[in-house]
Design an enzyme around this catalytic site. Structure first.
Site, PDB file in Angstrom:
ATOM      1  N   GLY A 206      -0.704 -65.893  47.069  1.00 39.39           N
ATOM      2  CA  GLY A 206      -0.543 -67.245  46.526  1.00 39.39           C
ATOM      3  C   GLY A 206       0.809 -67.813  46.892  1.00 39.39           C
ATOM      4  O   GLY A 206       1.505 -67.280  47.756  1.00 39.39           O
ATOM      5  N   ASN A 207       1.173 -68.908  46.254  1.00 38.47           N
ATOM      6  CA  ASN A 207       2.506 -69.460  46.486  1.00 38.47           C
ATOM      7  C   ASN A 207       3.035 -70.089  45.205  1.00 38.47           C
ATOM      8  O   ASN A 207       2.340 -70.130  44.196  1.00 38.47           O
ATOM      9  CB  ASN A 207       2.487 -70.457  47.654  1.00 38.47           C
ATOM     10  CG  ASN A 207       1.576 -71.646  47.377  1.00 38.47           C
ATOM     11  OD1 ASN A 207       1.806 -72.399  46.442  1.00 38.47           O
ATOM     12  ND2 ASN A 207       0.533 -71.790  48.181  1.00 38.47           N
ATOM     13  N   ARG A 208       4.246 -70.582  45.254  1.00 37.48           N
ATOM     14  CA  ARG A 208       4.935 -70.979  44.019  1.00 37.48           C
ATOM     15  C   ARG A 208       4.702 -72.426  43.620  1.00 37.48           C
ATOM     16  O   ARG A 208       5.327 -72.929  42.699  1.00 37.48           O
ATOM     17  CB  ARG A 208       6.438 -70.720  44.177  1.00 37.48           C
ATOM     18  CG  ARG A 208       6.766 -69.234  44.194  1.00 37.48           C
ATOM     19  CD  ARG A 208       8.246 -69.011  44.345  1.00 37.48           C
ATOM     20  NE  ARG A 208       9.009 -69.734  43.358  1.00 37.48           N
ATOM     21  CZ  ARG A 208      10.301 -70.000  43.448  1.00 37.48           C
ATOM     22  NH1 ARG A 208      10.970 -69.585  44.500  1.00 37.48           N
ATOM     23  NH2 ARG A 208      10.921 -70.660  42.502  1.00 37.48           N
ATOM     24  N   SER A 209       3.788 -73.108  44.275  1.00 39.76           N
ATOM     25  CA  SER A 209       3.527 -74.497  43.893  1.00 39.76           C
ATOM     26  C   SER A 209       2.972 -74.550  42.469  1.00 39.76           C
ATOM     27  O   SER A 209       2.072 -73.797  42.111  1.00 39.76           O
ATOM     28  CB  SER A 209       2.521 -75.114  44.860  1.00 39.76           C
ATOM     29  OG  SER A 209       2.120 -76.369  44.385  1.00 39.76           O
TER      30      SER A 209
END
Ligand SMILES: Cc1cc2nc3c(=O)[nH]c(=O)nc-3n(C[C@H](O)[C@H](O)[C@H](O)COP(=O)(O)O)c2cc1C
Length: 405
Positions: A206-209
């Site tokens: 995933g990512n930190r958005s």
């Protein structure tokens, strides 16, 4: 800042308490003015204790202070929540038969109405006309949320959540003209949040958005009159914005399919989501176990570029009238600074506008504030000053307006 919170006589009056609290907690001086009917729902003592200021409903209390004139004159913002059908009718007519309506006549600051009523009342031609009149007087009348109303009924007319009213009110304090009704009749698609690319049934890349910027974009666009579809990936438990259709997706592939579908017939697509560039090539059907067959690497496959696909569809004549806005979260390095990379990205992608955020420690991701630059395909470059994500959204929508066909 001096904020007047006007409370109408609706069942949602109890939500005004949370709103007052949010304003006082952020350092504002709050004066609550309920109507007589509002006090049927929430007691005067509650509003006095929460605001720290006296509470009156009529113009004949505290007469030497002339409060029916002074409070309105001194206000930086007036927020009416809930705005009942009756209260909006009285205000639209210019009545001054209680302290709140008198205050509305003397206020010269931004005025925000957050309506709440049954769908039938909201859709009645009398209410529709009153809302139009209030807007023509310069007031901002929010689109209500849809959902559960008093009793078993559902439909448009629900009070937007206090967080949402607070976000819009805060935006008006930052920029009084941030919410014009300039997007009426427009259809916008906004993507938000991060995608999740599964590795096995329990793990993902995933990512930190957080989705906060895309949600702010959808919220402000909807309140400027646009019909908005929000394609939402993973977010940090954000409330769906009022009057916005939310389509929930997980992976980049799903996001691409949803964006392509909703882009048909839309005036613009704003790609604020952080879409994964790569996904694990193999997704294990069962949880990958510790032990003998421990993997030491993950093989990745490139995802298709959704933004580039939209630009291509426009070139091919499939979406000839679509305006396209991209987002770039960049960091600089030895080869170039953030803007150098962003200019190259705009060139490569071929979108109309590119919103550029410098990311890194405490910047852009997860936080409530943002800043950056707005690059136009015509070579224009505008600094987006530091402020709320709603403020940044309002600036981007200002630039998008003239590009809509
Ligand atoms: C239980 C109850 C709930 C009500 N909820 C609403 C409401 O959500 N919206 C609305 O416009 N009127 C609502 N009303 C009707 C208003 O209270 C009534 O129109 C009143 O005159 C509004 O006064 P105001 O101008 O002080 O807001 C409700 C009435 C009752 C008894």
């Amino acid at each position: 800042m001096r904020i007047v919170v006007g409370v109408g006589g609706g069942i949602a009056a109890y939500k005004a308490c949370s709103l007052v609290r949010k304003f006082t907690e952020t350092g504002h001086d709050v004066r609550v003015i309920p109507t007589e009917s509002a006090l049927q729902f929430v007691g005067k003592a509650t509003f006095e204790a929460l605001s720290g200021n006296r509470v009156d409903t009529g113009v004949f209390a505290d007469v030497p202070e002339v409060p029916h004139v002074r409070i309105g004159q001194a206000a930086d913002l007036v927020v009416i929540a809930p705005a009942t059908a009756d209260l909006m009718a009285r205000s639209a007519m210019g009545r001054a038969d209680d302290l709140l309506t008198a205050t509305l006549l003397t206020a010269r600051c931004p005025v925000l109405f957050a309506p709440a009523m049954h769908t039938e009342m909201w859709e009645h031609p009398a209410t529709v006309a009153n809302v139009a009149t209030l807007r023509s007087h310069g007031a901002i009348v929010m689109e209500p949320a849809s959902g559960r109303l008093t009793g078993a009924d559902t439909g448009p007319g629900r009070l937007p959540e206090p967080e949402e009213i607070f976000a819009l009110a805060s935006l008006l304090l930052e920029r009084a003209d941030a919410v014009p009704r300039d997007l009426e009749g427009r259809r916008l698609v906004v993507s938000a949040g991060g995608t999740r690319e599964p590795l096995d049934p329990v793990r993902f890349l995933g990512n930190r958005s957080s989705g906060k910027q895309g949600y702010a974009m959808a919220r402000v666009a909807a309140q400027r009159g646009a019909q908005v579809t929000l394609i939402a990936g993973n977010t940090v438990g954000l409330e769906p914005p009022a009057a916005v259709e939310v389509v929930q997706v997980t992976t980049a592939e799903q996001m691409g399919i949803a964006v392509d579908k909703h882009a048909v017939g839309a005036d613009a697509v704003i790609m604020a989501a952080a879409v994964a560039d790569f996904r694990p090539t193999n997704v294990a059907a069962a949880k990958i176990k510790k032990g003998a067959a421990e993997p030491d690497s993950i093989k990745l496959t490139k995802n298709r570029d959704i933004l580039a696909g939209l630009v291509q569809a426009r070139k091919d004549g499939r979406l000839p009238d679509l305006a396209i806005v991209g987002f770039a979260a960049e960091t600089g390095d030895e080869q170039g600074d953030v803007l150098t990379y962003a200019r190259a990205k705009l060139e490569r992608k071929g979108c109309d506008l590119l919103v550029v955020n410098a990311v890194g420690e405490g910047k852009a991701f997860e936080v409530d504030n943002n800043d950056g630059w707005l690059l136009g395909a015509d070579g224009t470059e505008q600094a987006l000053d530091h402020g709320s994500k709603a403020l940044l959204a309002s600036r981007v929508l200002d630039a998008l307006g003239p590009l809509l066909r």
